[in-house]
Design a protein around this motif. Structure first.
Motif, mmCIF file in Angstrom:
data_model
loop_
_atom_site.group_PDB
_atom_site.id
_atom_site.type_symbol
_atom_site.label_atom_id
_atom_site.label_comp_id
_atom_site.label_asym_id
_atom_site.label_seq_id
_atom_site.Cartn_x
_atom_site.Cartn_y
_atom_site.Cartn_z
ATOM 1 N N TYR A 51 15.904 -19.854 2.561
ATOM 2 C CA TYR A 51 15.224 -19.680 3.847
ATOM 3 C C TYR A 51 14.706 -21.054 4.263
ATOM 4 O O TYR A 51 14.305 -21.855 3.415
ATOM 5 C CB TYR A 51 14.016 -18.748 3.691
ATOM 6 C CG TYR A 51 14.364 -17.303 3.498
ATOM 7 C CD1 TYR A 51 14.406 -16.428 4.584
ATOM 8 C CD2 TYR A 51 14.632 -16.784 2.224
ATOM 9 C CE1 TYR A 51 14.701 -15.085 4.415
ATOM 10 C CE2 TYR A 51 14.926 -15.442 2.041
ATOM 11 C CZ TYR A 51 14.964 -14.595 3.147
ATOM 12 O OH TYR A 51 15.247 -13.270 2.982
ATOM 13 N N GLU B 135 23.745 -13.871 10.287
ATOM 14 C CA GLU B 135 22.923 -13.456 9.138
ATOM 15 C C GLU B 135 22.328 -14.678 8.421
ATOM 16 O O GLU B 135 21.239 -14.611 7.869
ATOM 17 C CB GLU B 135 23.676 -12.530 8.176
ATOM 18 C CG GLU B 135 24.940 -13.067 7.559
ATOM 19 C CD GLU B 135 26.174 -12.807 8.430
ATOM 20 O OE1 GLU B 135 26.037 -12.595 9.659
ATOM 21 O OE2 GLU B 135 27.290 -12.852 7.880
ATOM 22 N N ARG C 121 17.790 -16.500 8.733
ATOM 23 C CA ARG C 121 16.883 -16.978 7.678
ATOM 24 C C ARG C 121 16.248 -18.320 8.049
ATOM 25 O O ARG C 121 15.626 -18.967 7.218
ATOM 26 C CB ARG C 121 17.649 -17.096 6.357
ATOM 27 C CG ARG C 121 18.118 -15.732 5.811
ATOM 28 C CD ARG C 121 18.186 -15.740 4.306
ATOM 29 N NE ARG C 121 19.014 -16.813 3.800
ATOM 30 C CZ ARG C 121 20.264 -16.664 3.367
ATOM 31 N NH1 ARG C 121 20.809 -15.472 3.356
ATOM 32 N NH2 ARG C 121 20.940 -17.697 2.929
ATOM 33 N N SER D 243 12.988 -10.275 5.562
ATOM 34 C CA SER D 243 13.354 -10.265 6.976
ATOM 35 C C SER D 243 14.750 -10.848 7.209
ATOM 36 O O SER D 243 15.146 -11.836 6.595
ATOM 37 C CB SER D 243 12.331 -11.082 7.773
ATOM 38 O OG SER D 243 12.814 -11.312 9.067
ATOM 39 N N ARG D 244 15.478 -10.214 8.122
ATOM 40 C CA ARG D 244 16.802 -10.738 8.481
ATOM 41 C C ARG D 244 16.707 -11.600 9.724
ATOM 42 O O ARG D 244 17.708 -12.093 10.229
ATOM 43 C CB ARG D 244 17.755 -9.571 8.774
ATOM 44 C CG ARG D 244 18.165 -8.843 7.527
ATOM 45 C CD ARG D 244 18.748 -7.490 7.889
ATOM 46 N NE ARG D 244 18.922 -6.701 6.683
ATOM 47 C CZ ARG D 244 20.024 -6.684 5.946
ATOM 48 N NH1 ARG D 244 21.060 -7.396 6.294
ATOM 49 N NH2 ARG D 244 20.107 -5.942 4.861
ATOM 50 N N ARG D 245 15.503 -11.716 10.289
ATOM 51 C CA ARG D 245 15.362 -12.458 11.536
ATOM 52 C C ARG D 245 13.958 -13.054 11.599
ATOM 53 O O ARG D 245 13.012 -12.419 12.090
ATOM 54 C CB ARG D 245 15.582 -11.484 12.689
ATOM 55 C CG ARG D 245 16.001 -12.150 13.968
ATOM 56 C CD ARG D 245 16.524 -11.080 14.927
ATOM 57 N NE ARG D 245 16.312 -11.478 16.303
ATOM 58 C CZ ARG D 245 17.038 -12.391 16.927
ATOM 59 N NH1 ARG D 245 17.984 -13.025 16.302
ATOM 60 N NH2 ARG D 245 16.790 -12.676 18.193
#
Ligand SMILES: NC(=O)c1ccc[n+]([C@@H]2O[C@H](COP(=O)([O-])OP(=O)(O)OC[C@H]3O[C@@H](n4cnc5c(N)ncnc54)[C@H](O)[C@@H]3O)[C@@H](O)[C@H]2O)c1
Length: 334
Positions: A85, A108, A112, A296-298
Motif C-alpha cells: 500500500y 485493483e 491501494r 480497503s480496496r479503494r
C-alpha cells in the motif's frame, strides 16, 4: 511501514506522524541523499535502518512516499507492483500524462494508493463543506477568493533558494500548490471547476517560471473561484480563502485553518484542536492505516481524485506559462 524521501515534508511532517501513531511500526527510512539519511537517523537516535534506494527495503507492505513529483510515480509503481500500500505526496506527478503513463496499472492495484491531499482530512474543510451544503452562505452560487502565498525569498538561505529554483523548473506555483486548493474547491463546491482565464507575473528575471500566477474557474452550480498562487517574494501577502455568499462570508485562515463566519447574527470564529499541520498529517496517516487494516480496496483520497486535482493545477500552470510576455511581467522576457 517505511518512509521514502527524507526532505522538508518527509522529516518535518510525515516522520513525526509515523512515530506518533500507535498502529505504525516504522521499519526503514529511505533517501538517495546520504546527508538526508544521516540527519533522519540522528532524529530517531539511530533506532531505524536507513537505505539509499526503495529497492533495498526488505519489505514494502506499506510505504509513505514524500519525494518530488518528478520521482514519485516511479516509486509508487514499484511499491504497488511489490504488493504494498502506498501514500504518495501530492502532486502525484508533474503532469497527468506522466502520472497515467507511469502508473498504467489495473484498478485493483491503484486502489491501494492514497494521495497525500493532506488537508482534505482537516476538520475545517469538513465544516466548510457542511456549511455550504446546509446553505449557511446562501441559496445561490458563491464567490471564492483563494490567496495562496508561501515560500518567502530569503537571500541568506542558499538551500531554500536552490530548492525553489529547481521546483520552478518543473512548473509554476500553480502546479505545486494547486493540488490541495483545487481538491478543496471540488470537495466543498461539489464538482470540478472549468478554467476560464489566467494571468502571470514573474517578479525576478532568474526564475524559471512566473512566481505569481492565478486564474478564474467556474463551477457547475455557477460559483466562481478567483485563485492566486504566489511564491518567492521577500514579503508575502496573507494566505487565506474567503467564500462570499448571499447570506454569509467565511474566511479560512491559510495558516491555522481557523474559520470565521460572518452573517446577519454577527461573527463566529471556529478553531479546531491542535495545530493544523500535525493535526492533518495525523488524520491522513490514520486514514491510511485504517484503510490498510480494514483491507480497503479503494483508499481515499483516491488516485482519480489526485489526477483530477493535478489536471486542474496543470491546466492553470500551462495557461499561465503560455501567457504572452506583455502580460507576464513583460519586461523580464524581452
Ligand atoms: N502535503 C503537504 O502539505 C506538502 C507540503 C510540502 C511539500 N509537499 C510535497 O512533498 C513532496 C516533497 O517536498 P519536499 O519539500 O519535502 O522536498 P525535498 O526536496 O525537501 O525532499 C524530497 C526528498 O526526496 C529525496 N529523493 C529524491 N529522489 C529520491 C528517490 N528516487 N528515492 C528516495 N529519495 C529520493 C530527495 O533526496 C529529498 O531528500 C513534493 O511533491 C511537495 O509538493 C506536500
Amino acid at each position: 511501514m517505511a518512509l521514502v524521501g527524507l526532505g522538508a515534508i518527509g522529516v518535518g511532517a510525515h516522520l513525526p506522524a509515523l512515530l506518533r501513531h500507535p498502529g505504525v511500526e516504522l521499519t526503514g527510512l529511505v533517501d538517495v541523499d546520504a546527508a538526508r539519511r544521516a540527519r533522519a537517523a540522528e532524529l530517531v537516535s539511530g533506532r531505524l535502518p536507513t537505505f539509499a534506494s526503495l529497492d533495498d527495503l526488505p519489505a514494502v507492505d506499506a510505504v509513505v512516499v514524500a519525494t518530488p513529483p518528478w520521482v514519485t510515480p516511479v516509486l509508487a509503481r514499484t511499491v504497488l507492483e511489490r504488493g504494498g500500500y502506498v501514500l504518495v505526496e501530492k502532486p502525484v506527478a508533474t503532469s497527468v500524462e506522466a502520472a497515467t503513463s507511469i502508473l498504467d496499472l489495473p484498478p485493483e492495484l491503484l486502489g491501494r494508493l492514497q494521495v497525500g491531499l493532506t488537508y482534505r482530512h482537516d476538520p475545517a474543510i469538513a465544516r466548510l463543506r457542511t456549511w455550504i451544503e446546509q446553505r449557511r452562505l446562501g441559496d445561490g452560487p458563491i464567490l471564492v477568493r483563494a490567496h495562496i502565498y508561501d515560500e518567502v525569498r530569503d537571500e541568506a538561505d542558499a538551500a531554500h533558494l536552490a530548492l525553489i529554483g529547481t521546483t520552478l523548473e518543473h512548473g509554476s506555483p500553480a502546479l505545486h500548490e494547486g493540488s490541495h486548493v483545487f481538491d478543496w474547491l471540488s470537495h466543498v463546491l461539489g464538482g470540478d471547476g472549468r478554467l476560464e482565464d489566467g494571468w502571470a507575473v514573474r517578479t525576478a528575471a532568474d526564475l524559471a517560471a512566473p512566481n505569481l500566477v492565478g486564474g478564474r474557474l467556474s463551477y457547475p452550480d455557477g460559483s466562481q473561484a478567483l485563485v492566486e498562487f504566489g511564491w518567492f517574494t521577500t514579503a508575502l501577502p496573507p494566505c487565506e480563502l474567503t467564500f462570499v455568499g448571499d447570506a454569509a462570508t467565511v474566511r479560512l485562515d491559510g495558516h491555522t485553518f481557523d474559520l470565521t463566519i460572518t452573517g446577519r447574527d454577527g461573527e463566529d470564529v471556529v478553531r479546531f484542536e491542535g495545530e493544523r499541520v500535525p493535526r492533518s498529517f495525523d488524520r491522513q496517516l490514520d486514514a491510511f492505516v485504517g484503510g490498510i487494516q480494514s483491507g480497503s480496496r479503494r483508499l481515499s483520497p483516491t488516485w482519480e481524485e489526485g489526477l483530477r486535482a493535478l489536471a486542474a493545477s496543470e491546466a492553470l500552470d500551462r495557461r499561465v506559462r503560455a501567457t504572452p510576455a506583455g502580460v507576464d511581467g513583460g519586461r523580464w522576457a524581452r
